[in-house]
Design an enzyme around this catalytic site. Structure first.
Site, PDB file in Angstrom:
ATOM      1  N   ILE A  83       0.870  -1.173   0.000  1.00  0.00           N
ATOM      2  CA  ILE A  83       0.000   0.000   0.000  1.00  0.00           C
ATOM      3  C   ILE A  83       0.904   1.219   0.000  1.00  0.00           C
ATOM      4  O   ILE A  83       1.859   1.298   0.780  1.00  0.00           O
ATOM      5  CB  ILE A  83      -0.997   0.001   1.176  1.00  0.00           C
ATOM      6  CG1 ILE A  83      -1.972   1.182   1.061  1.00  0.00           C
ATOM      7  CG2 ILE A  83      -0.290  -0.031   2.509  1.00  0.00           C
ATOM      8  CD1 ILE A  83      -3.162   1.088   1.999  1.00  0.00           C
ATOM      9  N   VAL A  85       0.848   5.635  -0.624  1.00  0.00           N
ATOM     10  CA  VAL A  85       0.127   6.896  -0.809  1.00  0.00           C
ATOM     11  C   VAL A  85       1.143   7.929  -1.297  1.00  0.00           C
ATOM     12  O   VAL A  85       2.275   7.980  -0.796  1.00  0.00           O
ATOM     13  CB  VAL A  85      -0.521   7.361   0.508  1.00  0.00           C
ATOM     14  CG1 VAL A  85      -1.158   8.735   0.354  1.00  0.00           C
ATOM     15  CG2 VAL A  85      -1.552   6.343   0.989  1.00  0.00           C
ATOM     16  N   GLY A  93      -5.210  10.721   5.601  1.00  0.00           N
ATOM     17  CA  GLY A  93      -6.259   9.717   5.740  1.00  0.00           C
ATOM     18  C   GLY A  93      -6.535   8.893   4.494  1.00  0.00           C
ATOM     19  O   GLY A  93      -7.472   8.102   4.471  1.00  0.00           O
ATOM     20  N   LEU A  94      -5.710   9.042   3.459  1.00  0.00           N
ATOM     21  CA  LEU A  94      -5.959   8.287   2.222  1.00  0.00           C
ATOM     22  C   LEU A  94      -5.616   6.811   2.368  1.00  0.00           C
ATOM     23  O   LEU A  94      -6.280   5.963   1.773  1.00  0.00           O
ATOM     24  CB  LEU A  94      -5.199   8.899   1.052  1.00  0.00           C
ATOM     25  CG  LEU A  94      -5.627  10.314   0.679  1.00  0.00           C
ATOM     26  CD1 LEU A  94      -4.811  10.829  -0.499  1.00  0.00           C
ATOM     27  CD2 LEU A  94      -7.110  10.379   0.374  1.00  0.00           C
ATOM     28  N   GLY A  95      -4.604   6.483   3.156  1.00  0.00           N
ATOM     29  CA  GLY A  95      -4.290   5.081   3.412  1.00  0.00           C
ATOM     30  C   GLY A  95      -5.454   4.404   4.121  1.00  0.00           C
ATOM     31  O   GLY A  95      -5.842   3.286   3.784  1.00  0.00           O
ATOM     32  N   ARG A  96      -6.026   5.091   5.095  1.00  0.00           N
ATOM     33  CA  ARG A  96      -7.190   4.582   5.825  1.00  0.00           C
ATOM     34  C   ARG A  96      -8.369   4.404   4.874  1.00  0.00           C
ATOM     35  O   ARG A  96      -9.045   3.384   4.889  1.00  0.00           O
ATOM     36  CB  ARG A  96      -7.571   5.536   6.944  1.00  0.00           C
ATOM     37  CG  ARG A  96      -8.876   5.164   7.662  1.00  0.00           C
ATOM     38  CD  ARG A  96      -9.210   6.145   8.779  1.00  0.00           C
ATOM     39  NE  ARG A  96      -8.144   6.199   9.776  1.00  0.00           N
ATOM     40  CZ  ARG A  96      -7.970   5.267  10.713  1.00  0.00           C
ATOM     41  NH1 ARG A  96      -8.777   4.249  10.809  1.00  0.00           N
ATOM     42  NH2 ARG A  96      -6.963   5.368  11.561  1.00  0.00           N
ATOM     43  N   GLU A 116       1.885  -7.808   6.496  1.00  0.00           N
ATOM     44  CA  GLU A 116       3.143  -7.732   7.231  1.00  0.00           C
ATOM     45  C   GLU A 116       3.591  -6.293   7.213  1.00  0.00           C
ATOM     46  O   GLU A 116       3.360  -5.574   6.235  1.00  0.00           O
ATOM     47  CB  GLU A 116       4.205  -8.617   6.563  1.00  0.00           C
ATOM     48  CG  GLU A 116       3.877 -10.082   6.648  1.00  0.00           C
ATOM     49  CD  GLU A 116       4.545 -10.902   5.563  1.00  0.00           C
ATOM     50  OE1 GLU A 116       5.065 -10.310   4.599  1.00  0.00           O
ATOM     51  OE2 GLU A 116       4.516 -12.126   5.661  1.00  0.00           O
ATOM     52  N   ASN A 121       7.821   1.223  10.880  1.00  0.00           N
ATOM     53  CA  ASN A 121       6.803   2.004  10.172  1.00  0.00           C
ATOM     54  C   ASN A 121       5.643   2.263  11.136  1.00  0.00           C
ATOM     55  O   ASN A 121       4.579   1.670  11.048  1.00  0.00           O
ATOM     56  CB  ASN A 121       6.342   1.267   8.915  1.00  0.00           C
ATOM     57  CG  ASN A 121       5.472   2.136   8.027  1.00  0.00           C
ATOM     58  OD1 ASN A 121       4.979   3.179   8.435  1.00  0.00           O
ATOM     59  ND2 ASN A 121       5.277   1.679   6.800  1.00  0.00           N
ATOM     60  N   TYR A 128      -3.102   0.229  10.959  1.00  0.00           N
ATOM     61  CA  TYR A 128      -3.618  -1.141  10.962  1.00  0.00           C
ATOM     62  C   TYR A 128      -4.322  -1.467  12.280  1.00  0.00           C
ATOM     63  O   TYR A 128      -5.406  -2.039  12.286  1.00  0.00           O
ATOM     64  CB  TYR A 128      -2.498  -2.149  10.686  1.00  0.00           C
ATOM     65  CG  TYR A 128      -1.790  -1.926   9.366  1.00  0.00           C
ATOM     66  CD1 TYR A 128      -2.473  -1.484   8.236  1.00  0.00           C
ATOM     67  CD2 TYR A 128      -0.422  -2.143   9.239  1.00  0.00           C
ATOM     68  CE1 TYR A 128      -1.817  -1.264   7.036  1.00  0.00           C
ATOM     69  CE2 TYR A 128       0.240  -1.934   8.039  1.00  0.00           C
ATOM     70  CZ  TYR A 128      -0.464  -1.488   6.941  1.00  0.00           C
ATOM     71  OH  TYR A 128       0.184  -1.274   5.748  1.00  0.00           O
TER      72      TYR A 128
END
Length: 162
Positions: A83, A85, A93-96, A116, A121, A128
């Site tokens: 993933i 961004v 908040g784009l990853g969310r 993983e 990070n 997560y």
């Protein structure tokens, strides 16, 4: 494999489009990956994933790819492989949004969702865990690192009933 359905999403930036990625978008995917990730996948790895059994999805703002993810789905288990961004949009908040949309669209196609993450990070670990992923174990020395291997924390989320 989960049929990722194109969806319009609203966020602070405005309206985004969630859609499956295609091999024709490899240049944009590669550019985003190499300009925004501390540990980018190679162009060859990205291309192989697009052409084989992995599914790529992206978030688009005004036709520009600003986030992407790659997922593997086998039987009733899904795994988040990557993933990313865009650097200028990180922390917004784009990853969310991308991960939440993936979870929603995987519901009914997978029962468990795994990933993983490098313990270093911290932003990803916090994301997560805030989405309900639980740490299941550790893979010692899994990632290459400057001082030898870095562990990988293995996380899982039950997506039954999401």
């Amino acid at each position: 494999m989960a049929p990722f359905i194109p969806t319009q999403l609203t966020c602070a930036l405005g309206t985004l489009r969630f859609a499956a990625l295609s091999p024709e978008q490899l240049d944009d995917i590669n550019t985003l990956e190499h300009s925004s990730s501390q540990h980018p996948w190679s162009r060859t790895h990205l291309q192989s994933s697009l052409l084989n059994s992995h599914r790529g999805v992206g978030l688009f703002f005004q036709q520009q790819l600003i986030a992407h993810a790659f997922v593997s789905l086998a039987s009733v288990e899904a795994e988040l492989l990557l993933i990313t961004v865009a650097k200028k949009h990180q922390g917004q908040g784009l990853g969310r949004l991308l991960l939440s949309t993936l979870i929603e669209q995987l519901s009914g196609h997978a029962e468990e969702f795994f990933l993983e993450v490098r313990p270093s990070n911290q932003a990803a670990v916090a994301l997560y865990e805030s989405l309900g992923f639980n740490q299941l174990g550790v893979r010692k020395g899994y990632y290459p690192g400057a001082k030898g291997g870095e562990d990988a924390w293995v996380y899982g989320l039950s997506i039954l009933g999401h």
